[in-house]
Design a protein around this motif. Structure first.
Motif, PDB file in Angstrom:
ATOM      1  N   PRO A 117       0.811  -1.229   0.000  1.00  0.00           N
ATOM      2  CA  PRO A 117       0.000   0.000   0.000  1.00  0.00           C
ATOM      3  C   PRO A 117       0.842   1.276   0.000  1.00  0.00           C
ATOM      4  O   PRO A 117       0.417   2.285  -0.553  1.00  0.00           O
ATOM      5  CB  PRO A 117      -0.847  -0.119   1.259  1.00  0.00           C
ATOM      6  CG  PRO A 117      -0.273  -1.207   2.051  1.00  0.00           C
ATOM      7  CD  PRO A 117       0.559  -2.053   1.176  1.00  0.00           C
TER       8      PRO A 117
ATOM      9  N   SER B  19      -5.026  -2.721  -2.739  1.00  0.00           N
ATOM     10  CA  SER B  19      -5.480  -3.225  -1.439  1.00  0.00           C
ATOM     11  C   SER B  19      -5.805  -4.711  -1.536  1.00  0.00           C
ATOM     12  O   SER B  19      -5.652  -5.451  -0.562  1.00  0.00           O
ATOM     13  CB  SER B  19      -6.672  -2.421  -0.934  1.00  0.00           C
ATOM     14  OG  SER B  19      -7.701  -2.450  -1.885  1.00  0.00           O
TER      15      SER B  19
ATOM     16  N   THR C 134      -7.906  -5.834   8.751  1.00  0.00           N
ATOM     17  CA  THR C 134      -7.572  -4.592   8.060  1.00  0.00           C
ATOM     18  C   THR C 134      -7.513  -4.789   6.548  1.00  0.00           C
ATOM     19  O   THR C 134      -8.126  -4.025   5.786  1.00  0.00           O
ATOM     20  CB  THR C 134      -6.201  -4.075   8.540  1.00  0.00           C
ATOM     21  OG1 THR C 134      -6.194  -4.062   9.955  1.00  0.00           O
ATOM     22  CG2 THR C 134      -5.927  -2.699   8.023  1.00  0.00           C
ATOM     23  N   THR C 135      -6.788  -5.810   6.136  1.00  0.00           N
ATOM     24  CA  THR C 135      -6.655  -5.996   4.687  1.00  0.00           C
ATOM     25  C   THR C 135      -7.986  -6.432   4.070  1.00  0.00           C
ATOM     26  O   THR C 135      -8.205  -6.247   2.885  1.00  0.00           O
ATOM     27  CB  THR C 135      -5.587  -7.058   4.376  1.00  0.00           C
ATOM     28  OG1 THR C 135      -5.912  -8.248   5.071  1.00  0.00           O
ATOM     29  CG2 THR C 135      -4.219  -6.580   4.757  1.00  0.00           C
TER      30      THR C 135
ATOM     31  N   THR D 256     -10.310  -2.948   4.071  1.00  0.00           N
ATOM     32  CA  THR D 256      -9.880  -1.823   3.231  1.00  0.00           C
ATOM     33  C   THR D 256     -10.369  -1.920   1.778  1.00  0.00           C
ATOM     34  O   THR D 256     -10.942  -0.953   1.273  1.00  0.00           O
ATOM     35  CB  THR D 256      -8.352  -1.671   3.290  1.00  0.00           C
ATOM     36  OG1 THR D 256      -7.954  -1.658   4.641  1.00  0.00           O
ATOM     37  CG2 THR D 256      -7.913  -0.396   2.614  1.00  0.00           C
TER      38      THR D 256
ATOM     39  N   LEU E 112      -4.906   4.443   1.283  1.00  0.00           N
ATOM     40  CA  LEU E 112      -3.799   3.474   1.265  1.00  0.00           C
ATOM     41  C   LEU E 112      -2.777   3.795   2.349  1.00  0.00           C
ATOM     42  O   LEU E 112      -2.235   2.905   2.998  1.00  0.00           O
ATOM     43  CB  LEU E 112      -3.148   3.440  -0.117  1.00  0.00           C
ATOM     44  CG  LEU E 112      -4.024   2.816  -1.208  1.00  0.00           C
ATOM     45  CD1 LEU E 112      -3.369   2.959  -2.571  1.00  0.00           C
ATOM     46  CD2 LEU E 112      -4.310   1.356  -0.915  1.00  0.00           C
TER      47      LEU E 112
ATOM     48  N   GLU F 254      -4.003   2.538   5.461  1.00  0.00           N
ATOM     49  CA  GLU F 254      -3.816   1.087   5.571  1.00  0.00           C
ATOM     50  C   GLU F 254      -2.386   0.768   6.031  1.00  0.00           C
ATOM     51  O   GLU F 254      -2.189  -0.088   6.895  1.00  0.00           O
ATOM     52  CB  GLU F 254      -4.113   0.398   4.235  1.00  0.00           C
ATOM     53  CG  GLU F 254      -4.139  -1.120   4.393  1.00  0.00           C
ATOM     54  CD  GLU F 254      -4.501  -1.862   3.125  1.00  0.00           C
ATOM     55  OE1 GLU F 254      -4.553  -1.233   2.047  1.00  0.00           O
ATOM     56  OE2 GLU F 254      -4.720  -3.075   3.212  1.00  0.00           O
TER      57      GLU F 254
ATOM     58  N   LEU G 168      -1.713  -1.308   9.445  1.00  0.00           N
ATOM     59  CA  LEU G 168      -0.966  -2.566   9.408  1.00  0.00           C
ATOM     60  C   LEU G 168       0.313  -2.440  10.228  1.00  0.00           C
ATOM     61  O   LEU G 168       0.694  -3.356  10.956  1.00  0.00           O
ATOM     62  CB  LEU G 168      -0.633  -2.945   7.965  1.00  0.00           C
ATOM     63  CG  LEU G 168      -1.832  -3.312   7.092  1.00  0.00           C
ATOM     64  CD1 LEU G 168      -1.398  -3.490   5.648  1.00  0.00           C
ATOM     65  CD2 LEU G 168      -2.495  -4.574   7.600  1.00  0.00           C
TER      66      LEU G 168
ATOM     67  N   ILE H  15     -13.636   2.473   8.228  1.00  0.00           N
ATOM     68  CA  ILE H  15     -12.259   2.228   8.649  1.00  0.00           C
ATOM     69  C   ILE H  15     -12.077   2.609  10.120  1.00  0.00           C
ATOM     70  O   ILE H  15     -11.464   1.901  10.902  1.00  0.00           O
ATOM     71  CB  ILE H  15     -11.282   3.062   7.784  1.00  0.00           C
ATOM     72  CG1 ILE H  15     -11.233   2.495   6.377  1.00  0.00           C
ATOM     73  CG2 ILE H  15      -9.913   3.088   8.398  1.00  0.00           C
ATOM     74  CD1 ILE H  15     -10.384   1.263   6.245  1.00  0.00           C
TER      75      ILE H  15
END
Lengths: 502, 507
Positions: free
Chosen positions: B14, B40, B92-93, B96, B119, B122, B126, B253
């Motif tokens: 990302p 993503s 999360t992944t 997104t 991004l 993200e 992460l 998010i």
């Protein structure tokens, strides 16, 4: 005290940067006379002169010794890495400021007086160089005066606007008074010790005459003069007016170089004059004349709180940056208040970073002001979208000034906090922290105007030319890179921390 | 080992993708959107590789990468995973790409910038879940504020500027406090370790040796910072503003992942680093959590704005998670972890649904709706499903989390009183009240607003977003073992780190 000409000649080797600056100054005056109306050469001579001085400054890293020393005595000047570090900052700032001047509308409009402009800048540089390395009250006072007199004039350089004249006048009055007060303090110390040399005074400090009110008074009076230079509260009142009124190149210069010189002087003054011993962890024990630690903490908290809270209400960006620079002086003072080498390292790192981010912020304000003729935040509405480069850069500079990762400003704050925590000054660290949060508000207010407010019809695009873009990158990239990889800077600061004799 | 670069790869995709987005041509909106989705999705694929390569029997950190970074402070780039962080990383992944798709219709201006910030967000999230170095953790934690500031501030609702500044200042205060605490901790630990270090694994052994009194202060500093993020009552006031003003993708998010960073921080840092202090403050934190549960539910009940209602329900749900963490039993922490995932799924789905209908009618007032069941059956069904999942209906995901948390709280030796569970359980009932009542007012009854007849049902894209979420809602509800097994070993380790025999002796 007999002063033989030989001592001066022998010392010239250690004074090469100062000599170079002086020669450049003379050269500018002469070229200005010869060339008459054509002033276009002057900035380039200035840059060349500063570069030569810079070359000699780099040479001074690692040197350790007195210059202008009387036989067997202590010198009026020391050459050490600490001084070289600050001189490097001054040199860098000077070059950048001269480059700013090339595209600053305020300066270009007054091209008939460019000779004076560059001459006085060199006057400032010379004053600052001596301030950074002086260890004698007489020289130190002269250096401050040289810097001050040059900057009084430069603050009023654009003289056609009211605020410019006001800035200059206010600066002179405040400056005159505070330097008088400082001189009074110096005279007291001279009266007691019979010496003007910091090292000699240090060895006489233990004398009973210094105990009580006299020592306290002398120390604080001298601090007034230095406090004025670094715009520490309550000696900061001139700062907003002068910063707002002066041409923006000079504002940027005052806020970084002049402040750096002031800090170098302050550190030298306190450490050399009052030091008793340094323990294994690098903490200093000072002679029991003034409780510098409490005093400095008090001043620094006052300074940053005043600066930050006053900045909250500002709409003029220059004025806001003026208050923010007061606040930054507060954080920097904390580094000194720790009274350890750890704290001085923090100050050195902070200053290196501060030079980039503050110059950058002023540069962009100047570029925008060149185009729209205003430094008002309301005129920045929607600018981020019409001028992406300017918007993004200013955002990064402001984020860095706030001290958020991953920018270099964070590293500066990190080391200050680190020094404070290491010295177990948690409460002070918490106050500094709360101050940072306050500062976030006014810094992101600018970002808010640029990005979150919808652009209005008057929003113009500000597109810097190639030269200015390059300059912008020179200021911007270190902010980003140092934010992620700061080991080299820290190493440099560590090697530069030792003052001569300690 | 070839596996050893996976986490960095996960962070780099990302990050680099975001910067590529910047240089894409501005006007080709669809290309930017698909590119963002592609990036993503690629991150999701990598997280799946990690997921399947993960050995759930091991309680230690896996996929660890360590590179020296700032040598003179012993700071290194250390990333790694255990079961707890793996679940949140996958969450999360997973979330997104879905939110990016959901933004295709609602975000029409400055798509490029939006994709970039999403991004970057993200990367930050992460990074927070993968960091095993406190300094690195802090950088990710802070760096994430800036994209979120812009996402709320540029694409948000009417009062977006107020909301985003409030959010920024609140979290900044907390995180600076954490910075001081991190430095303080590292300085203190350096006497035990012999060198300054921010390495989490090293600190796990060194930090608990710090004197109890100092530990208490450090715990408070960390916990304060995390509590703002969670948000724990009474530090929650930024949340309704931020949630309501944020664009749908931002809300999803925010609710889905960002809030979990607070609870994750509590369980990853506060508990193992300061076991004595954690036990000392467990009753306080639990009481605040329960107040949050009840208060959030009561306030949600009286909301007239659907999005605000969902926002306040977050306060209640996260209260459960905090309670589970501070009950400090294996069941309750397992429940807390799974409840973090649950909340991400069900509240995420609720925000998405509210966003979908808002795009059509431009109102979120409950009173403006009514009787839409016949007009938009698919939407009504989806809303039912999401609400039931959020309420904790047995058979759906929410039940598992809440059940485990309550079970663990009953048994908790640290809290040592069943009143906590009793009060918390009342929150479950309240949740049923406010969500079902909202559902009833929106979906059933007579159609009062004639405009609603023109309402279009969910389109394929929107259904496509919701289906994967609902699959997991059912999966966790019916067979939670898949997920509980992953976090089992690491949860056990956390409990062992905190509840050592001598610590209980002190209590």
């Amino acid at each position: 005290m007999e002063l033989n000409i030989n001592y001066i000649i022998n010392s010239l080797g250690s004074l090469l940067p100062e000599v170079a600056v002086t020669l450049a100054l003379v050269l500018i005056v002469i070229v200005d006379l010869i060339m008459g109306k054509n002033k276009s050469l002057l900035p380039y001579i200035s840059i060349a002169g500063i570069l030569v001085a810079g070359y000699f400054v780099i040479d001074q890293f690692g040197m350790n010794g007195f210059a202008l020393a009387v036989d067997g005595g202590k010198g009026m000047i020391v050459v050490d890495s600490f001084g070289a570090f600050f001189k490097t900052i001054i040199v860098f700032t000077s070059i950048v400021v001269v480059l700013f001047s090339l595209s600053s509308k305020e300066i270009i409009e007054n091209s008939d007086r460019h000779g004076e402009y560059y001459t006085l800048i060199f006057g400032m540089i010379l004053g600052m160089f001596f301030m950074v390395s002086a260890t004698d009250f007489i020289l130190l006072y002269l250096a401050i005066e040289l810097l001050s007199l040059s900057s009084y004039v430069l603050a009023g350089f654009a003289k056609n606007t009211m605020r410019n004249a006001e800035a200059s006048l206010k600066y002179i009055i405040y400056g005159g008074v505070s330097s008088g007060i400082m001189l009074f303090g110096i005279s007291i110390i001279f009266g007691i010790t019979g010496s003007t040399n910091l090292y000699e005074i240090n060895s006489l400090m233990q004398a009973p005459q210094f105990q009580g009110l006299v020592g306290l008074l002398a120390g604080i009076l001298i601090f007034v003069g230095i406090g004025f230079k670094i715009s520490a509260a309550p000696f900061h009142f001139w700062t907003p007016d002068v910063y707002e009124g002066a041409p923006i190149t000079i504002t940027a210069y005052l806020s970084i170089a002049s402040k750096a010189a002031g800090f170098a002087l302050l550190i030298r003054f306190i450490k050399i004059t009052f030091i008793d011993s340094i323990n294994l962890q690098g903490y200093w024990t000072l002679v029991n004349v003034i409780d510098w630690q409490s005093f400095l903490i008090l001043i620094s908290i006052l300074t940053m709180t005043l600066g930050n809270f006053a900045a909250l209400w500002q709409n003029n960006l220059k004025r806001m940056l003026a208050y923010s620079s007061i606040a930054h002086a507060g954080y920097l003072l904390l580094g000194l208040a720790v009274l350890s080498n750890q704290g001085i390292i923090a100050i050195l790192i902070y200053f290196a970073v501060y030079a980039f981010m503050n110059l950058g912020a002023f540069f962009i304000v100047m570029l925008i002001a060149n185009k729209i003729g205003s430094e008002d935040m309301d005129d920045y509405d929607g600018l981020g979208f019409t001028s992406p480069l300017i918007g993004v850069s200013l955002t990064i500079f402001l984020v860095s000034l706030t001290g958020l990762p991953p920018t270099a400003g964070f590293i500066g704050k990190l080391y200050i906090f680190f020094a404070l925590v290491d010295a177990n000054m948690i409460v002070v660290a918490l106050i500094a922290l709360a101050n940072s949060v306050v500062s976030l508000y006014y810094y992101i207010r600018v970002v808010k105007h640029m990005y979150l407010t919808r652009p209005n019809s008057q929003t113009v695009a500000v597109v810097p030319n190639i030269a200015n873009t390059v300059l912008l990158m020179v200021l911007l990239l270190p902010i980003v890179i140092l934010g992620l990889y700061f080991s080299p800077l820290v190493e440099l600061a560590k090697t530069s921390v030792a003052l001569f004799g300690f | 080992m070839e596996n050893n670069f996976l986490i960095s790869l996960l962070l780099l995709i990302p990050l680099i993708g975001g910067f590529i987005v910047i240089i894409l041509p501005k006007n080709n909106l669809n290309f930017i959107r698909y590119f963002g989705l592609f990036i993503s999705a690629a991150a999701f694929v990598v997280s799946m590789l990690i997921f399947f390569g993960f050995n759930s029997a091991v309680s230690d950190f896996q996929f660890v990468e360590k590179y020296s970074w700032i040598k003179n402070l012993n700071i290194s780039y250390t990333v790694g995973l255990d079961g707890m962080s793996l679940l949140l990383i996958v969450l999360t992944t997973f979330i997104t790409p879905l939110t990016l798709i959901s933004s295709w219709s609602s975000i029409q201006k400055k798509v490029k910038e939006f994709t970039f910030f999403m991004l970057m967000l993200e990367v930050g999230m992460l990074g927070v879940f993968a960091s095993l170095d406190l300094f690195l953790f802090y950088i990710f934690w802070e760096a994430m504020l800036i994209p979120m500031y812009f996402i709320i501030g540029i694409w948000g609702g009417e009062k977006r500027i107020y909301a985003t500044v409030k959010f920024f200042i609140y979290t900044m205060f907390g995180s600076l406090l954490m910075l001081v605490a991190i430095i303080w901790l590292a300085v203190y630990a350096s006497s035990a370790l012999g060198h300054f270090s921010t390495d989490l694994v090293e600190l796990y052994t060194a930090a608990p040796t710090i004197a109890t009194e100092i530990q208490n202060y450090m715990f408070l500093a960390f916990a304060f910072s995390f509590a703002i993020k969670v948000p724990l009552f009474p530090l929650h006031t930024w949340l309704p503003d931020a949630h309501v003003q944020a664009p749908t993708a931002g809300s999803v998010i925010l609710a889905g992942v960002l809030l979990k960073m607070g609870t994750y921080g509590l369980v990853r840092f506060c508990l193992p680093l300061f076991p004595e202090a954690s036990i000392h403050f467990a009753p306080l934190m639990s009481v605040l959590a329960i107040i949050g549960i009840i208060y959030g539910a009561l306030v949600a009940m009286v909301q007239t704005d659907m999005k605000k209602l969902v926002a306040y329900s977050s306060v209640a749900h996260l209260g459960f998670v905090v309670l589970g963490i501070f009950a400090m039993t294996e069941e309750s922490i397992q429940g807390a972890i799974i409840q973090m995932v649950n909340h991400g799924l069900s509240t995420g789905a609720l925000f998405l649904l509210v966003g979908f209908i808002y795009e059509r009618t431009h109102t979120r007032e409950i009173a403006d709706y009514g009787g839409i069941a016949k007009i938009v059956p698919i939407f009504s069904f989806a809303l039912m499903f999401a609400s039931l999942s959020s309420i904790g209906l047995p058979g759906l995901n929410g039940f598992i989390g809440e059940f485990l948390i309550l079970l663990g709280t009953f048994k908790s030796p640290v809290l040592d009183s069943w009143w906590y569970a009793v009060f918390a359980a009342s929150g479950v009932i309240f949740a049923a009240v406010y969500l079902l009542w909202m559902y009833q007012r929106v979906v059933f009854g007579e159609v009062k607003n004639q405009k609603l007849y023109e309402l279009k049902d969910l389109n394929k894209r929107e259904i496509f977003i919701l289906v994967p979420i609902f699959v997991f809602v059912v999966w966790i509800g019916i067979y939670p073992g898949t997920f509980l097994n992953i976090s089992k070993a690491s949860t056990k380790k956390v409990v062992e780190q905190v509840i050592t025999p001598d610590v209980l002796g002190i209590k």
